[in-house]
Design a protein around this motif. Structure first.
Motif, PDB file in Angstrom:
ATOM      1  N   LEU A  94       0.844  -1.187   0.000  1.00 38.12           N
ATOM      2  CA  LEU A  94       0.000   0.000   0.000  1.00 38.12           C
ATOM      3  C   LEU A  94       0.886   1.246   0.000  1.00 38.12           C
ATOM      4  CD1 LEU A  94      -2.785   1.343   0.250  1.00 38.12           C
ATOM      5  CD2 LEU A  94      -2.477   1.288   2.727  1.00 38.12           C
ATOM      6  N   ALA A  95       1.869   1.244   0.893  1.00 33.90           N
ATOM      7  CA  ALA A  95       2.782   2.390   0.971  1.00 33.90           C
ATOM      8  C   ALA A  95       3.537   2.542  -0.338  1.00 33.90           C
ATOM      9  CB  ALA A  95       3.751   2.207   2.131  1.00 33.90           C
ATOM     10  N   ALA A  96       3.976   1.426  -0.907  1.00 36.11           N
ATOM     11  CA  ALA A  96       4.729   1.478  -2.164  1.00 36.11           C
ATOM     12  C   ALA A  96       3.871   2.074  -3.274  1.00 36.11           C
ATOM     13  CB  ALA A  96       5.205   0.083  -2.540  1.00 36.11           C
ATOM     14  N   ALA A  97       2.579   1.701  -3.287  1.00 31.69           N
ATOM     15  CA  ALA A  97       1.685   2.203  -4.333  1.00 31.69           C
ATOM     16  C   ALA A  97       1.492   3.713  -4.193  1.00 31.69           C
ATOM     17  CB  ALA A  97       0.346   1.483  -4.260  1.00 31.69           C
ATOM     18  N   ILE A  98       1.251   4.168  -2.976  1.00 32.82           N
ATOM     19  CA  ILE A  98       1.040   5.605  -2.768  1.00 32.82           C
ATOM     20  C   ILE A  98       2.321   6.372  -3.077  1.00 32.82           C
ATOM     21  CG2 ILE A  98       0.538   7.351  -1.017  1.00 32.82           C
ATOM     22  CD1 ILE A  98      -1.372   5.286   0.222  1.00 32.82           C
ATOM     23  N   GLN A  99       3.432   5.799  -2.649  1.00 31.82           N
ATOM     24  CA  GLN A  99       4.725   6.423  -2.939  1.00 31.82           C
ATOM     25  C   GLN A  99       4.950   6.482  -4.457  1.00 31.82           C
ATOM     26  OE1 GLN A  99       7.377   7.495  -0.441  1.00 31.82           O
ATOM     27  NE2 GLN A  99       7.562   8.567  -2.367  1.00 31.82           N
ATOM     28  N   ALA A 100       4.537   5.424  -5.151  1.00 30.71           N
ATOM     29  CA  ALA A 100       4.717   5.381  -6.602  1.00 30.71           C
ATOM     30  C   ALA A 100       3.890   6.468  -7.277  1.00 30.71           C
ATOM     31  CB  ALA A 100       4.344   4.004  -7.142  1.00 30.71           C
ATOM     32  N   VAL A 101       2.686   6.738  -6.738  1.00 27.80           N
ATOM     33  CA  VAL A 101       1.846   7.791  -7.315  1.00 27.80           C
ATOM     34  C   VAL A 101       2.578   9.134  -7.233  1.00 27.80           C
ATOM     35  CG1 VAL A 101      -0.275   9.113  -7.004  1.00 27.80           C
ATOM     36  CG2 VAL A 101      -0.321   6.607  -6.879  1.00 27.80           C
ATOM     37  N   LEU A 102       3.141   9.423  -6.067  1.00 26.43           N
ATOM     38  CA  LEU A 102       3.862  10.688  -5.903  1.00 26.43           C
ATOM     39  C   LEU A 102       5.076  10.725  -6.839  1.00 26.43           C
ATOM     40  CD1 LEU A 102       4.169  13.365  -4.408  1.00 26.43           C
ATOM     41  CD2 LEU A 102       5.553  12.189  -2.709  1.00 26.43           C
ATOM     42  N   MET A 103       5.757   9.590  -6.942  1.00 21.48           N
ATOM     43  CA  MET A 103       6.947   9.519  -7.789  1.00 21.48           C
ATOM     44  C   MET A 103       6.581   9.794  -9.255  1.00 21.48           C
ATOM     45  SD  MET A 103       9.212   6.189  -8.612  1.00 21.48           S
ATOM     46  CE  MET A 103       7.951   5.509  -9.648  1.00 21.48           C
ATOM     47  N   ILE A 104       5.521   9.109  -9.709  1.00 24.11           N
ATOM     48  CA  ILE A 104       5.117   9.282 -11.104  1.00 24.11           C
ATOM     49  C   ILE A 104       4.637  10.722 -11.318  1.00 24.11           C
ATOM     50  CG2 ILE A 104       3.410   8.566 -12.835  1.00 24.11           C
ATOM     51  CD1 ILE A 104       3.641   5.733 -11.476  1.00 24.11           C
ATOM     52  N   GLY A 105       3.931  11.249 -10.327  1.00 25.53           N
ATOM     53  CA  GLY A 105       3.500  12.643 -10.403  1.00 25.53           C
ATOM     54  C   GLY A 105       4.678  13.566 -10.618  1.00 25.53           C
ATOM     55  N   PHE A 106       5.726  13.347  -9.840  1.00 24.04           N
ATOM     56  CA  PHE A 106       6.892  14.220  -9.973  1.00 24.04           C
ATOM     57  C   PHE A 106       7.565  14.026 -11.337  1.00 24.04           C
ATOM     58  CE2 PHE A 106      11.264  15.509  -9.776  1.00 24.04           C
ATOM     59  CZ  PHE A 106      11.157  16.763  -9.200  1.00 24.04           C
ATOM     60  N   ILE A 107       7.664  12.790 -11.769  1.00 20.04           N
ATOM     61  CA  ILE A 107       8.352  12.515 -13.033  1.00 20.04           C
ATOM     62  C   ILE A 107       7.593  13.151 -14.201  1.00 20.04           C
ATOM     63  CG2 ILE A 107       9.022  10.676 -14.634  1.00 20.04           C
ATOM     64  CD1 ILE A 107       9.741   9.015 -12.159  1.00 20.04           C
ATOM     65  N   LEU A 108       6.251  13.084 -14.174  1.00 19.43           N
ATOM     66  CA  LEU A 108       5.453  13.733 -15.218  1.00 19.43           C
ATOM     67  C   LEU A 108       5.695  15.242 -15.206  1.00 19.43           C
ATOM     68  CD1 LEU A 108       2.046  11.833 -15.032  1.00 19.43           C
ATOM     69  CD2 LEU A 108       3.827  11.691 -16.797  1.00 19.43           C
ATOM     70  N   PHE A 109       5.669  15.776 -14.007  1.00 19.59           N
ATOM     71  CA  PHE A 109       5.942  17.192 -13.779  1.00 19.59           C
ATOM     72  C   PHE A 109       7.303  17.558 -14.394  1.00 19.59           C
ATOM     73  CE2 PHE A 109       7.559  20.635 -11.175  1.00 19.59           C
ATOM     74  CZ  PHE A 109       6.449  21.425 -10.914  1.00 19.59           C
ATOM     75  N   TYR A 110       8.251  16.701 -14.182  1.00 24.89           N
ATOM     76  CA  TYR A 110       9.618  16.925 -14.650  1.00 24.89           C
ATOM     77  C   TYR A 110       9.710  16.802 -16.181  1.00 24.89           C
ATOM     78  CZ  TYR A 110      14.633  15.986 -15.229  1.00 24.89           C
ATOM     79  OH  TYR A 110      15.940  16.021 -15.623  1.00 24.89           O
ATOM     80  N   LEU A 111       9.099  15.750 -16.705  1.00 24.80           N
ATOM     81  CA  LEU A 111       9.189  15.514 -18.152  1.00 24.80           C
ATOM     82  C   LEU A 111       8.435  16.589 -18.941  1.00 24.80           C
ATOM     83  CD1 LEU A 111       8.876  11.628 -18.360  1.00 24.80           C
ATOM     84  CD2 LEU A 111      10.932  13.022 -18.547  1.00 24.80           C
ATOM     85  N   LYS A 112       7.409  17.174 -18.315  1.00 23.11           N
ATOM     86  CA  LYS A 112       6.639  18.214 -18.998  1.00 23.11           C
ATOM     87  C   LYS A 112       7.316  19.569 -18.914  1.00 23.11           C
ATOM     88  CE  LYS A 112       1.975  16.607 -19.330  1.00 23.11           C
ATOM     89  NZ  LYS A 112       0.604  16.685 -18.872  1.00 23.11           N
ATOM     90  N   ASN A 113       8.491  19.600 -18.301  1.00 22.17           N
ATOM     91  CA  ASN A 113       9.262  20.840 -18.220  1.00 22.17           C
ATOM     92  C   ASN A 113       8.570  21.961 -17.460  1.00 22.17           C
ATOM     93  OD1 ASN A 113      11.827  20.567 -19.341  1.00 22.17           O
ATOM     94  ND2 ASN A 113      10.923  20.357 -21.387  1.00 22.17           N
ATOM     95  N   ILE A 114       7.769  21.590 -16.497  1.00 24.63           N
ATOM     96  CA  ILE A 114       7.172  22.646 -15.665  1.00 24.63           C
ATOM     97  C   ILE A 114       8.276  23.156 -14.733  1.00 24.63           C
ATOM     98  CG2 ILE A 114       5.420  23.202 -13.945  1.00 24.63           C
ATOM     99  CD1 ILE A 114       3.804  20.826 -15.066  1.00 24.63           C
ATOM    100  N   LYS A 115       8.337  24.442 -14.563  1.00 18.54           N
ATOM    101  CA  LYS A 115       9.432  25.004 -13.770  1.00 18.54           C
ATOM    102  C   LYS A 115       9.266  24.624 -12.296  1.00 18.54           C
ATOM    103  CE  LYS A 115      11.772  29.405 -12.999  1.00 18.54           C
ATOM    104  NZ  LYS A 115      12.903  28.726 -12.435  1.00 18.54           N
TER     105      LYS A 115
END
Lengths: 203, 195
Positions: free
Chosen positions: A131-152
């Protein structure tokens, strides 16, 4: 600490999670920048491992002399971790202040987030807290999308991500564990460092 | 995102984190109970559902055994009730076992009077003979009991396939933790809850 066993090999889960995070992190960087991540990323990692491991030899010198191989299995504990994080902080400071350096503190923070978000996801998964891994993964993917989309990644966003992580660790792990506090301290340090650096350029 | 909205989110998160962490002391206190004196932990052992169903789970009673030690004495696990036990499985040829031995010896010297016993079962059937074990023990100056598993039965019962493997038992002979891989002194302190 958790250990993962492959046949006859036994590896500590945190080391495994860290190695996975450093390589996957470098790949994610490459996906956005279309070039390899700079040496400082790898160097910081090796500085950490070197100080963390070698401090065991310093703190347990007699035992280390008796069984030098024990260095493979043990580390410098809490004191070693504090020294290792200090080592990274000093190294990154020195690097971007060195004459003719093209490295700016702005590069540090995304790498910091990618690495540790991957690391914690791995750590939760290896300790079979799915459960913790899944929630952590959501935050991780959120950040990576944020990063790949070049948002400052402004200071506010960086703090927001740090806070979200703090919330996850408070719920599923121990936010106040020394290792977690050290990781947050490094994050806060990098954010402040970036801020100060920017102000200096503007003046 | 709007800057004000961001600041608000940060503030709200800070409050939530604070609340979650203030709530937490309750849960750490219940963890501490497991390291409380024997009288109290009897209840917690029985509270774990299915505790005695599987013989080798954390929360299950450790299978009893009787073995001869290197000193020629007989040791029976169940006779150690009332003490916490670090039950370790090792062999002389195993590098990580060598690495953890000085740590175990130090821990033993410091804590043998604090109600913690170390039983380091040598997997004799997979080792190079009792003489080699004796030499090893002399070399490392080990003073805790070393039972010899000459038939290999105890090692198999305890699934000590990757060594070192250690089990932490509470005062009631219940497994509280299985550790595969070497432990250092600090880890042993944390696992047994000694100061």
């Amino acid at each position: 600490m958790n250990y993962i066993t492959f046949g006859r090999f036994t590896l500590p889960a945190d080391l495994l999670a860290a190695f996975a995070a450093i390589f996957i992190g470098a790949l994610i960087y490459r996906a956005r920048e279309k070039k390899s991540i700079d040496d400082w990323f790898w160097n910081s990692f090796f500085i950490y491992i070197a100080i963390y491991k070698l401090s065991y030899a310093v703190f347990n010198f007699k035992m280390f002399l008796d069984t030098p191989l024990s260095l493979l299995y043990f580390n410098g504990g809490t004191a070693g971790q504090i020294l290792a994080f200090l080592g990274i902080a000093i190294y990154l400071y020195w690097l971007s202040r060195a004459k003719g350096s093209t490295i700016t503190p702005e590069e540090y923070i995304p790498a910091y987030f990618i690495f540790f978000l991957l690391y914690w996801t791995g750590l939760f998964a290896f300790s079979q807290d799915f459960l913790a891994a899944a929630i952590q993964a959501v935050l991780m993917i959120g950040f990576i999308l944020f990063y790949l989309k070049n948002i400052k990644l402004t200071m506010e966003y960086a703090i927001l991500f740090l806070m979200l992580e703090a919330l996850i660790l408070s719920l599923f792990s121990d936010l106040l564990a020394v290792e977690n506090l050290l990781i947050f301290a490094l994050g806060v340090y990098l954010i402040i460092f970036q801020r100060l650096n920017k102000e200096e350029i503007q003046h | 995102m709007n800057k004000n909205l961001l600041s608000f989110a940060i503030l709200a998160l800070a409050v939530v984190i604070l609340v979650v962490n203030i709530w937490k002391p309750g849960s750490t206190e219940s963890e501490k109970n497991t390291t409380a004196p024997a009288g109290e932990s009897v209840e917690t052992t029985e509270d774990i559902p299915g505790a005695k169903l599987s013989s080798l789970r954390e929360g299950a009673e450790a299978p009893d055994f009787e073995l001869n030690t290197l000193d020629g004495e007989t040791i029976k696990l169940s006779e150690l009730r009332g003490k916490k036990v670090i039950l370790n499985f090792w062999a002389t040829w195993c590098p990580p076992c060598k690495a953890e031995m000085p740590h175990m010896q130090n821990f033993y010297e410091e804590n043998k009077d604090n109600g913690v016993e170390i039983i380091a079962v040598n997997l004799t059937n997979m080792d190079k003979g009792a003489d080699e074990v004796q030499k090893f023990v002399g070399e490392y100056g080990l003073t805790f009991p070393i039972p010899l598993d000459e038939e290999g039965v105890v090692g198999t019962t305890y699934q000590a396939f990757t060594i070192p493997t250690s089990y932490i038992l509470d005062e009631n002979g219940v497994i509280t933790k299985k550790i595969v891989g070497p432990m250092d002194e600090k880890m042993m302190k944390e696992l047994t809850g000694v100061k």
